[in-house]
Design an enzyme around this catalytic site. Structure first.
Site, PDB file in Angstrom:
ATOM      1  CB  CYS A  42       4.215   6.354   6.231  1.00 20.35           C
ATOM      2  SG  CYS A  42       3.597   4.677   6.208  1.00 20.35           S
ATOM      3  CB  CYS A  47       0.980   4.209   4.107  1.00 27.51           C
ATOM      4  SG  CYS A  47       2.451   5.015   3.520  1.00 27.51           S
ATOM      5  CE  LYS A  50      -3.317   3.767   1.145  1.00 30.06           C
ATOM      6  NZ  LYS A  50      -2.241   4.248   0.316  1.00 30.06           N
ATOM      7  CE1 TYR A 179       1.707   3.576  -6.020  1.00 34.04           C
ATOM      8  CE2 TYR A 179       2.508   5.272  -7.489  1.00 34.04           C
ATOM      9  CZ  TYR A 179       2.631   4.015  -6.925  1.00 34.04           C
ATOM     10  OH  TYR A 179       3.680   3.217  -7.271  1.00 34.04           O
ATOM     11  CD  GLU A 183      -3.589   4.464  -2.764  1.00 27.19           C
ATOM     12  OE1 GLU A 183      -2.797   3.525  -2.935  1.00 27.19           O
ATOM     13  OE2 GLU A 183      -3.375   5.372  -1.934  1.00 27.19           O
ATOM     14  CG  HIS A 437      -7.484 -25.807  -6.727  1.00 27.16           C
ATOM     15  ND1 HIS A 437      -7.842 -24.902  -7.711  1.00 27.16           N
ATOM     16  CD2 HIS A 437      -8.565 -26.590  -6.515  1.00 27.16           C
ATOM     17  CE1 HIS A 437      -9.085 -25.149  -8.081  1.00 27.16           C
ATOM     18  NE2 HIS A 437      -9.544 -26.156  -7.375  1.00 27.16           N
ATOM     19  CD  GLU A 442      -5.755 -22.543  -8.528  1.00 30.08           C
ATOM     20  OE1 GLU A 442      -5.289 -23.642  -8.841  1.00 30.08           O
ATOM     21  OE2 GLU A 442      -6.835 -22.387  -7.929  1.00 30.08           O
TER      22      GLU A 442
END
Ligand code: NDP
Length: 460
Positions: A42, A47, A50, A179, A183, A437, A442
């Site tokens: 990681c 992660c 990346k 993934y 990516e 909003h 939303e």
């Protein structure tokens, strides 16, 4: 029998480090061995670097958005790969240093070297001339990229080398549809490379909701990524001008870099598992029970080496559960259900819970709520980028089973949506939340009409 350590951890990635620190802080004598850099996949080659690459590559489209809002750039913005790589490497070294320092502060002995099991209580770190014993051993060695055997595969890199290329390639082919493939396709395209994404199946991201897969494939193409489906390599030939990708559908395409993102395998090679009585499962991962205990009574395993859900926060939770079970007299197992995940593609994907197909298989009748719209941010630039939001609801109970988002900030949104899905709330409860909003999010709480496929609508 007196052992050198209460706990010996093999692998200083996210899972191993967490287990080692917690256990040392609870007063036990702990050592951890790491053959590469502290931090594991990681922090060092996954992660974190990346995500930095994603940030770097997103600026190219941000500049276009900015122009829509009146900004102008007297000179065309340019990207310097070497500057970025240097900055990224400095930060990764800093983070790896923090991990190592935290181990030290907790009182864990950090041993730089490759640990091999000699028996269920003994590890050898040959390059240090050490043979050590421990009452309990935790294996957290993670995974390694897998490349299929085919002629010329030695010319292909994996994500590990992609973090350290000397230059930004002008032309890249990324093989795989998971993934890492999507990516990196986005990363290279955003940085200015000409990108081809090659996937053997009918659509990328197998296992994700079909609407998500189709939407993302379309968005990648809008960003200029050439997506080739239902094909794979026959061979790779090295030419003077580049690497020739010869595909099994007759297409040939030359690129400067070929990157294989065709999955990762548990890193168990030559670890001495047999000598220690640790069994593998059919997929070649360490077989564990729900408490992460292996087939050997005093040996446990967490993270990617067990190939359950290969995500950092999952490895960390498994490590905490291991610590609670073994050292706190509190048998704990991590609940692998409803774990949110994100694909940091461009646009990104955020998902929690079941896809429509999985939900239909699991509970039968489902209600679908779906919307596609242009994110407000792109209003001035004539962009045809669309955001997708989809809710999967169990018809009989009104329980929210899945939330699927593709578009800007989808990973940030899904972390919060996951709280609601994990809590098992109904669509009625979800809808009782007031919208905020103006946000894209939303839209999630204002989806009132059940979605019916256009073909079905026409038939009604
Ligand atoms: P994935 O398992 O996600 O994807 C592997 C891809 O390679 C699939 O599309 C698969 O096709 C394809 N493939 C496998 N074997 C071959 C072959 N022989 N020839 C051609 N194609 C092949 O693996 P990744 O490497 O992308 O990622 C590994 C894991 O790491 C992920 O599963 C995830 O758990 C984790 N990860 C998570 C990230 C995140 O959270 N954002 C980021 C990166 C990794 P098929 O679908 O047909 O099997």
């Amino acid at each position: 029998m007196a052992y050198d350590y209460d706990l010996f951890v093999i692998g200083a990635g996210s899972g191993g480090v967490r287990a080692a620190r917690l256990t040392a802080l609870s007063g036990k004598k702990v050592a951890i061995a790491e053959e590469y850099r502290v931090g594991g996949t990681c922090v060092v080659r996954g992660c974190v670097p990346k995500k930095f690459m994603v940030y770097a590559s997103e600026f190219s489209s941000a500049f276009k958005v900015a122009e829509g809002y009146g900004w102008s750039f007297p000179e065309k913005p340019s990207f310097d790969w070497k500057t970025f790589i240097t900055a990224k490497d400095v930060e990764i070294a800093r983070l790896s240093g923090i991990y190592a320092a935290n181990l030290g502060k907790a009182g864990v002995d950090l041993i730089h070297g490759r640990a091999v099991l000699k028996d269920a209580h003994t590890v050898e770190i040959a390059e240090k001339g050490l043979t050590l014993t421990a009452e309990t051993i935790l294996i957290a060695t993670g995974g390694r990229p897998f490349k299929p055997a085919l002629p010329g595969i030695e010319h292909a890199i994996t994500s590990e080398e992609a973090f350290h290329l000397d230059d930004l390639p002008r032309r890249v082919l990324v093989a795989g549809g998971g993934y890492i493939a999507v990516e990196f396709a986005g990363i290279f395209a955003g940085m200015g490379s000409e990108v081809t994404l090659l996937y053997r199946g009918p659509n990328i991201l197998r296992g994700f909701d079909d609407d998500v897969r189709a939407h993302l494939a379309g968005e990648l193409e809008k960003k200029g990524v050439r997506v080739i489906l239902a094909a794979q390599h026959d061979r790779i030939e090295k030419r003077e001008s580049g690497l020739l990708n010869v595909l099994d559908n007759g297409i040939e395409c030359e690129t400067d870099v070929v990157m294989f993102a065709t999955g990762r395998k548990p890193y168990v090679a030559d670890l001495g598992l047999e000598a220690a009585g640790v069994e593998l499962n059919e997929a070649g991962a360490i077989r564990v029970n729900e408490f992460s205990k292996t087939s050997a009574d005093n040996i446990w395993a967490v993270g990617d080496v067990t190939d359950r859900i290969n995500l950092t926060p999952v490895a960390i939770r498994e490590a905490v559960a291991f610590h609670e079970t073994v050292y706190r007299d509190n048998p704990s197992s991590f609940d692998h259900d409803m774990v949110p995940s994100a694909v940091f593609s461009q646009p990104p994907v955020g998902v929690v819970g079941l896809s429509e197909a999985e939900a239909r298989k699991t509970v039968g009748k489902v209600d679908i709520y779906l919307t596609r719209f242009r994110p407000m941010k792109y209003a001035f630039m004539g962009s045809d980028e669309r955001m997708l939001m989809k809710l999967v609801v169990e018809a009989a109970t009104d329980r929210l089973l899945g939330v699927h988002i593709v578009g800007p900030d989808a990973p940030e949104m899904i972390q919060l949506a996951a709280i609601a899905v994990k809590a098992g709330i109904t669509k009625k409860q979800w809808d009782s939340t007031c919208a905020l909003h103006p946000t894209a999010a939303e839209e999630l709480v204002t989806l009132r009409d059940k979605y019916i496929e256009p073909e079905l609508q026409a038939a009604e």
